[in-house]
Write an enzyme that holds these catalytic residues in place. Structure first.
Site, PDB file in Angstrom:
ATOM      1  N   GLY A  30       0.792  -1.219   0.000  1.00 25.58           N
ATOM      2  CA  GLY A  30       0.000   0.000   0.000  1.00 25.58           C
ATOM      3  C   GLY A  30       0.828   1.274   0.000  1.00 25.58           C
ATOM      4  O   GLY A  30       1.837   1.383  -0.704  1.00 25.58           O
ATOM      5  N   VAL A  31       0.405   2.221   0.838  1.00 24.69           N
ATOM      6  CA  VAL A  31       1.032   3.539   0.840  1.00 24.69           C
ATOM      7  C   VAL A  31       2.496   3.435   1.303  1.00 24.69           C
ATOM      8  O   VAL A  31       3.362   4.178   0.825  1.00 24.69           O
ATOM      9  CB  VAL A  31       0.205   4.515   1.711  1.00 24.69           C
ATOM     10  CG1 VAL A  31       0.299   4.234   3.182  1.00 24.69           C
ATOM     11  CG2 VAL A  31       0.583   5.955   1.401  1.00 24.69           C
ATOM     12  N   ASP A  32       2.782   2.509   2.186  1.00 25.43           N
ATOM     13  CA  ASP A  32       4.141   2.282   2.686  1.00 25.43           C
ATOM     14  C   ASP A  32       5.078   1.922   1.530  1.00 25.43           C
ATOM     15  O   ASP A  32       6.156   2.524   1.363  1.00 25.43           O
ATOM     16  CB  ASP A  32       4.065   1.141   3.720  1.00 25.43           C
ATOM     17  CG  ASP A  32       5.316   0.999   4.561  1.00 25.43           C
ATOM     18  OD1 ASP A  32       6.236   1.815   4.423  1.00 25.43           O
ATOM     19  OD2 ASP A  32       5.357   0.055   5.380  1.00 25.43           O
ATOM     20  N   SER A  47      -4.491   2.823   8.523  1.00 19.76           N
ATOM     21  CA  SER A  47      -5.164   1.564   8.922  1.00 19.76           C
ATOM     22  C   SER A  47      -6.368   1.159   8.069  1.00 19.76           C
ATOM     23  O   SER A  47      -6.936   0.090   8.310  1.00 19.76           O
ATOM     24  CB  SER A  47      -5.616   1.591  10.396  1.00 19.76           C
ATOM     25  OG  SER A  47      -4.533   1.388  11.265  1.00 19.76           O
ATOM     26  N   GLY A  73      -6.549   0.412   4.866  1.00 21.91           N
ATOM     27  CA  GLY A  73      -6.278  -0.446   3.709  1.00 21.91           C
ATOM     28  C   GLY A  73      -6.144  -1.877   4.171  1.00 21.91           C
ATOM     29  O   GLY A  73      -7.100  -2.495   4.648  1.00 21.91           O
ATOM     30  N   VAL A  74      -4.941  -2.396   4.059  1.00 20.51           N
ATOM     31  CA  VAL A  74      -4.642  -3.772   4.454  1.00 20.51           C
ATOM     32  C   VAL A  74      -5.044  -4.039   5.916  1.00 20.51           C
ATOM     33  O   VAL A  74      -5.472  -5.147   6.254  1.00 20.51           O
ATOM     34  CB  VAL A  74      -3.129  -4.054   4.267  1.00 20.51           C
ATOM     35  CG1 VAL A  74      -2.762  -5.444   4.759  1.00 20.51           C
ATOM     36  CG2 VAL A  74      -2.730  -3.892   2.808  1.00 20.51           C
TER      37      VAL A  74
HETATM   38  P1  ADP Z   1      -2.722   0.137   6.386  1.00 21.69           P
HETATM   39  O1  ADP Z   1      -1.833  -1.067   6.437  1.00 21.69           O
HETATM   40  O2  ADP Z   1      -2.425   1.122   7.501  1.00 21.69           O
HETATM   41  O3  ADP Z   1      -4.176  -0.219   6.277  1.00 21.69           O
HETATM   42  P2  ADP Z   1      -2.560   0.773   3.515  1.00 21.69           P
HETATM   43  O4  ADP Z   1      -1.398   1.358   2.818  1.00 21.69           O
HETATM   44  O5  ADP Z   1      -2.969  -0.598   3.153  1.00 21.69           O
HETATM   45  O6  ADP Z   1      -2.236   0.930   5.086  1.00 21.69           O
HETATM   46  O7  ADP Z   1      -3.814   1.726   3.330  1.00 21.69           O
HETATM   47  C1  ADP Z   1      -3.977   2.952   3.983  1.00 21.69           C
HETATM   48  C2  ADP Z   1      -4.663   3.922   3.035  1.00 21.69           C
HETATM   49  O8  ADP Z   1      -3.722   4.455   2.117  1.00 21.69           O
HETATM   50  C3  ADP Z   1      -5.792   3.316   2.183  1.00 21.69           C
HETATM   51  O9  ADP Z   1      -6.904   4.193   2.200  1.00 21.69           O
HETATM   52  C4  ADP Z   1      -5.181   3.282   0.780  1.00 21.69           C
HETATM   53  O10 ADP Z   1      -6.172   3.446  -0.222  1.00 21.69           O
HETATM   54  C5  ADP Z   1      -4.285   4.503   0.833  1.00 21.69           C
HETATM   55  N1  ADP Z   1      -3.188   4.569  -0.140  1.00 21.69           N
HETATM   56  C6  ADP Z   1      -2.540   3.564  -0.788  1.00 21.69           C
HETATM   57  N2  ADP Z   1      -1.574   4.070  -1.581  1.00 21.69           N
HETATM   58  C7  ADP Z   1      -1.612   5.425  -1.436  1.00 21.69           C
HETATM   59  C8  ADP Z   1      -0.883   6.522  -1.998  1.00 21.69           C
HETATM   60  N3  ADP Z   1       0.101   6.335  -2.883  1.00 21.69           N
HETATM   61  N4  ADP Z   1      -1.227   7.794  -1.609  1.00 21.69           N
HETATM   62  C9  ADP Z   1      -2.204   8.011  -0.710  1.00 21.69           C
HETATM   63  N5  ADP Z   1      -2.919   7.026  -0.151  1.00 21.69           N
HETATM   64  C10 ADP Z   1      -2.633   5.753  -0.511  1.00 21.69           C
END
Ligand code: ADP
Length: 172
Positions: free
Chosen positions: A32-34, A117, A119-120
């Site tokens: 995801g965003v990480d 939190s 997303g995944v």
């Molecule tokens: P977590 O493990 O904390 O749930 P995720 O990365 O899976 O983190 O998701 C957290 C949020 O970030 C979700 O709403 C996802 O849609 C969003 N996200 C994923 N990629 C990006 C990005 N490049 N920029 C902004 N938000 C993003």
């Protein structure tokens, strides 16, 4: 003066002093965003993160932003949703408070958050959004820094959820 902004964007492209990463406890990158933040920042980010030795859920750590437009990255670890009875709300609130506290301490003027939190990690979106906005509004009331907090929505649907929640938070 409105110090909260909601945008639909990729957080790796947002030009603020610090972007917040929804990291995991290892701080060694993930999905995801990480993953997107590590790819955009380049390998030096992972190197600096390795030296931090992880971060407990609810806490926050700061690194440089390397190739990102943002000069800093604040890594925070959101809770994994386990049904709501395991302190998830409080831990998510801590993520926002600790990220904002670190930003204020470091003199950061503008900060951008993803939907930590949701997303995944499976946290229900409306509930997470209410917590994000309530904690941030409360923090900004008693702190001049950061001057501005930007909520970065990755989808049009999320953008709508944030708009509705902000209207509700400001209206009552
Ligand atoms: P977590 O493990 O904390 O749930 P995720 O990365 O899976 O983190 O998701 C957290 C949020 O970030 C979700 O709403 C996802 O849609 C969003 N996200 C994923 N990629 C990006 C990005 N490049 N920029 C902004 N938000 C993003």
């Amino acid at each position: 003066m409105m110090r909260i902004r909601i945008v639909k964007a990729d957080i790796t492209a947002v030009d603020v002093d610090a972007i917040v990463n929804a990291a995991n406890e290892s701080l060694l990158g993930g999905e995801g965003v990480d993953g997107a933040i590590h790819r955009a920042a380049g390998p030096e980010l992972l190197e600096e993160c390795r030296r931090l030795g992880g971060c407990p859920t609810g806490e926050a750590r700061m690194t440089r932003g390397y190739n990102l437009p943002a000069r800093w990255v604040i890594h925070t670890v959101g809770p994994v949703w386990q049904g709501g009875g395991h302190g998830e709300d409080e831990l998510l609130g801590q993520c926002y408070r600790n990220s904002l506290g670190l930003a204020a301490e470091k003199g950061i003027e503008s900060i951008a958050f993803p939907a930590i939190s949701t997303g995944v990690y499976g946290f229900p979106k409306e509930r997470a959004t209410r917590i994000a906005l309530a904690e941030t509004l409360r923090f900004l009331e008693s702190s001049a820094l950061p001057r501005e907090a930007v909520f970065v929505c990755f989808s049009a649907g999320d953008f709508g959820v944030y708009q509705t929640a902000l209207d509700a938070a400001l209206g009552g």
